[in-house]
Design a protein around this motif. Sequence first.
Motif, PDB file in Angstrom:
ATOM      1  N   ASN A  60       0.826  -1.213   0.000  1.00 14.90           N
ATOM      2  CA  ASN A  60       0.000   0.000   0.000  1.00 14.90           C
ATOM      3  C   ASN A  60       0.863   1.267   0.000  1.00 14.90           C
ATOM      4  N   ASN A  61       1.882   1.253  -0.853  1.00 13.76           N
ATOM      5  CA  ASN A  61       2.795   2.390  -0.953  1.00 13.76           C
ATOM      6  C   ASN A  61       3.016   2.729  -2.421  1.00 13.76           C
ATOM      7  N   PRO A  62       2.223   3.660  -2.992  1.00 16.70           N
ATOM      8  CA  PRO A  62       2.394   4.009  -4.406  1.00 16.70           C
ATOM      9  C   PRO A  62       3.723   4.670  -4.713  1.00 16.70           C
ATOM     10  N   MET A  63       4.456   5.122  -3.684  1.00 19.46           N
ATOM     11  CA  MET A  63       5.772   5.737  -3.884  1.00 19.46           C
ATOM     12  C   MET A  63       6.903   4.794  -3.490  1.00 19.46           C
ATOM     13  N   LEU A  64       6.649   3.501  -3.520  1.00 21.78           N
ATOM     14  CA  LEU A  64       7.649   2.538  -3.073  1.00 21.78           C
ATOM     15  C   LEU A  64       8.960   2.690  -3.831  1.00 21.78           C
ATOM     16  N   GLY A  65       8.900   2.752  -5.165  1.00 21.60           N
ATOM     17  CA  GLY A  65      10.112   2.866  -5.962  1.00 21.60           C
ATOM     18  C   GLY A  65      10.909   4.111  -5.634  1.00 21.60           C
ATOM     19  N   ALA A  66      10.217   5.240  -5.512  1.00 20.47           N
ATOM     20  CA  ALA A  66      10.893   6.500  -5.196  1.00 20.47           C
ATOM     21  C   ALA A  66      11.511   6.454  -3.806  1.00 20.47           C
ATOM     22  N   ASP A  67      10.799   5.855  -2.852  1.00 20.47           N
ATOM     23  CA  ASP A  67      11.318   5.765  -1.487  1.00 20.47           C
ATOM     24  C   ASP A  67      12.592   4.915  -1.433  1.00 20.47           C
ATOM     25  N   ILE A  68      12.584   3.777  -2.137  1.00 17.20           N
ATOM     26  CA  ILE A  68      13.781   2.927  -2.148  1.00 17.20           C
ATOM     27  C   ILE A  68      14.937   3.661  -2.839  1.00 17.20           C
ATOM     28  N   GLY A  69      14.652   4.305  -3.961  1.00 15.93           N
ATOM     29  CA  GLY A  69      15.684   5.032  -4.689  1.00 15.93           C
ATOM     30  C   GLY A  69      16.293   6.154  -3.873  1.00 15.93           C
ATOM     31  N   ASN A  70      15.492   6.768  -3.017  1.00 10.97           N
ATOM     32  CA  ASN A  70      15.977   7.896  -2.223  1.00 10.97           C
ATOM     33  C   ASN A  70      16.971   7.452  -1.145  1.00 10.97           C
ATOM     34  N   GLY A  71      17.027   6.148  -0.883  1.00  7.01           N
ATOM     35  CA  GLY A  71      18.010   5.628   0.069  1.00  7.01           C
ATOM     36  C   GLY A  71      19.099   4.828  -0.608  1.00  7.01           C
TER      37      GLY A  71
ATOM     38  N   TYR B 296      11.975   4.707  -9.152  1.00  7.20           N
ATOM     39  CA  TYR B 296      13.154   4.165  -8.473  1.00  7.20           C
ATOM     40  C   TYR B 296      14.435   4.559  -9.205  1.00  7.20           C
ATOM     41  N   SER B 297      14.444   4.422 -10.517  1.00 10.94           N
ATOM     42  CA  SER B 297      15.643   4.696 -11.310  1.00 10.94           C
ATOM     43  C   SER B 297      16.042   6.160 -11.231  1.00 10.94           C
ATOM     44  N   LEU B 298      15.079   7.074 -11.362  1.00 10.91           N
ATOM     45  CA  LEU B 298      15.402   8.497 -11.327  1.00 10.91           C
ATOM     46  C   LEU B 298      15.752   8.961  -9.913  1.00 10.91           C
ATOM     47  N   ALA B 299      15.025   8.434  -8.912  1.00 15.27           N
ATOM     48  CA  ALA B 299      15.319   8.832  -7.529  1.00 15.27           C
ATOM     49  C   ALA B 299      16.701   8.343  -7.101  1.00 15.27           C
ATOM     50  N   SER B 300      17.081   7.136  -7.511  1.00 10.12           N
ATOM     51  CA  SER B 300      18.396   6.603  -7.122  1.00 10.12           C
ATOM     52  C   SER B 300      19.521   7.403  -7.758  1.00 10.12           C
TER      53      SER B 300
END
Length: 336
Positions: free
Chosen positions: A71-82, A150-154
């Motif tokens: 239930n996290n639509p920003m999962l990819g961005a959150d992982i990429g940010n770390g 995820y790709s852009l945030a990382s």
Amino acid sequence: MREQKPTLPSYPFLRASALRPVLQHLVSRGFDAKDSFKKYGINMDDARNPYSFVSLNAYVRLFEFAASRLNNPMLGADIGNGFRPSDLGPRGVLFSLSGTLGRALQRIAAEGDTFQSHSSFYFDFDSEISTVHYSIRDRRIWPRRQDAEYSLASLCQMIRMYFHADWRPVEIRFEHDDAGQARKLERLFRSPVVFGAPGNAIIFESNRLDESVREEDRGLINILERHIDDISGHDHQDEIMTSVHAVIENHIGREKITVSFIAGALGLSSRTLQRRLQEKGVTLRHCLDEFRRENAAARMENGEGHLSKIGFSLGYSEATAFWRARRRWEKSRQDD
């Protein structure tokens, strides 16, 4: 003596090393990775070997499923940010050792297909504004929101960690819709975010690309580049095709695709580009036609908009021109 290079799969793939940081994050959140891997046909033993091949389609579908299940639509961005460069394997370490941001981006773009196939990672720069483009070329792999964010945030995280902590993009662009997360993503990326774009991209000012932040360890960099080359399995003569395809994908429908335009984007003379295409037995017209045919077929299969809209996005100024092209492709398929 170097070992013989491995044969790459014909299907869209990514190296398991790219899957590992995502998997580690999911497990830490209580996600049932074992059953989910089985559901999407990913072998756990393959996932443990960083250089093994994993289906890109299966990876993208697993990522979307995990975001829904957690239930996290920003999962990819959150992982990429770390994200950390070591999560990207030798490419990430090579990025972190680069003396300037411009050199780091060029290196990571040059080795893209070694670690993820059927994808474009293209660095387009000029004196004022530069752009990093990223997308999966196979449009049948959809939806793919989590992978894109995820790709852009990382990448943004790596730039801030190893080059400029205060770095901010001018704009972030995504090919998908906002899913109600626009404001959260703008805070995460520290910039405006545009949705429904032709592709995923990071737009930023060029003024710090050549700013030296460290002295390069050429010996270590040579070892890493040699290692990446040894595992790549690529014929470097194919790099020109990948580069041309990337420029077409990121500019079609917005620019007139000509030999001089493609050559300028790749930093080549028109004569050099034509010679390299001739060595592959193709012309730019052939490359452009093949891209349009494959892209149109995938988008029609996915039901992505009206035919006239698809034709316009592929650079056809009139619906009749797109209709004639489709008739020609159909006839060619029947002849085959």
